[in-house]
Design a protein around this motif. Structure first.
Motif: not given
Length: 318
Positions: A274-283
């Protein structure tokens, strides 16, 4: 001239997995509705006692290992988060203590879902000016703690996690260009209304005008792609991989249609976390690096948008 490049990536998702079917037990929703509207199948959520820094530390250690860099070589730590462990000190300094690093600057950046791109931009400036040589950049969130679990319009969209990169000084550009934007005029579209400054401690859950956010995100992120490419004399044909903010599959698909990019060159991980906010892109970056899709020398375009609104892109030669 000094440039910065990504030396290694890392990611971490909490062990607790909550599927759409699990949500059906206590939220007025269905697995079919969530999949159709968002593309999300599951999310990872922290348990009681598990903190944002716990996630950040695991992602950071994996990034350091991948980079072949010891914690003691790090001379700057930036953590992008909307969900810090404490009001103060910053999560970055708590992470610094966990990693047994002493004396170097450490601070948090708050730009919600665009936080990692903001943090990466800041880290790149530090390296380019010679102020740092090894920078740990982390996006980490326990976003589930900001959710109203009776609001099916928001609670199904988000999850918890952390992603990290280690930047290092280089002779050739790795971080080729970044572009950052913000416009507070739209803050009511996606926000947590309460806060310390306004004394409203009760309204501490995410509120969102979903349809308006969808339209705004597609518009500005599509324009941002065109802006980034034009500023660097590139076309989409030059981009090996596109990593959009992992908020909603329909948003990703709408953007790729506008920029005429086949989905085969898009990294999509939203179904799994799902949407992990600031972690989304680096994940998403870490997953694509570890599964072999992104190789050294590939040109990668990353972008994200967060409440506020904040949005930004990073053009990276991995």
């Amino acid at each position: 001239m000094i440039y910065s490049r990504i030396l290694g990536t890392g990611g971490y998702l909490p062990e607790r997995v909550v599927t759409n079917a699990d949500l059906e037990a206590f939220v007025d929703t269905t697995d079919a509705w969530i999949r159709e509207r968002t593309g999300i199948e599951r999310r990872h959520l922290v348990v009681d006692g598990e903190t944002c820094c716990d996630l950040a530390e695991r992602a950071a250690r994996r990034a350091l290992e991948a980079a072949g860099v010891s914690a003691q070589e790090v001379d700057l730590i930036i953590v992008a988060t909307t969900t810090p462990d404490q009001y103060f000190p910053s999560t970055a300094t708590i992470l610094q203590r966990r990693l047994d690093i002493h004396g170097c600057p450490a601070f948090d950046v708050q730009a919600v879902c665009a936080g990692f791109v903001y943090a990466l931009t800041i880290a790149d400036k530090f390296v380019r000016t010679g102020s740092a040589r090894r920078v740990l950049v982390v996006g980490a969130e326990t976003f589930s703690r900001l959710l109203n679990w009776e609001d099916r319009g928001t609670c199904v969209l988000f999850g918890d996690g952390a992603g990290a990169v280690v930047l290092g000084a280089a002779d050739e550009p790795g971080i080729i260009a970044t572009s950052l934007h913000a416009d507070g005029a739209y803050k009511e579209m996606l926000q947590v209304p309460g806060g310390i400054g306004n004394g409203d401690y009760a309204n501490n859950r995410v509120t969102m005008k979903g349809n308006e956010v969808f339209r705004f995100a597609v518009m500005v992120l599509s324009k941002l792609v065109a802006e980034t490419l034009a500023a660097n004399d590139l076309t989409m044909a030059d981009i090996d991989w596109f990593i959009p903010h992992q908020a909603n599959l329909r948003i990703i698909q709408a953007i790729t249609r506008k920029i005429r990019l086949p989905m085969e060159r898009v990294v999509v991980t939203v179904a799994d976390h799902a949407n992990t906010s600031a972690a989304s892109v680096p994940l998403a970056l870490d997953q694509a690096v570890r599964d072999g899709r992104i190789q050294r020398g590939h040109l990668v375009l990353m972008e994200a948008i967060g409440g506020g609104f904040t949005w930004g892109s990073a053009l990276v030669r991995y």
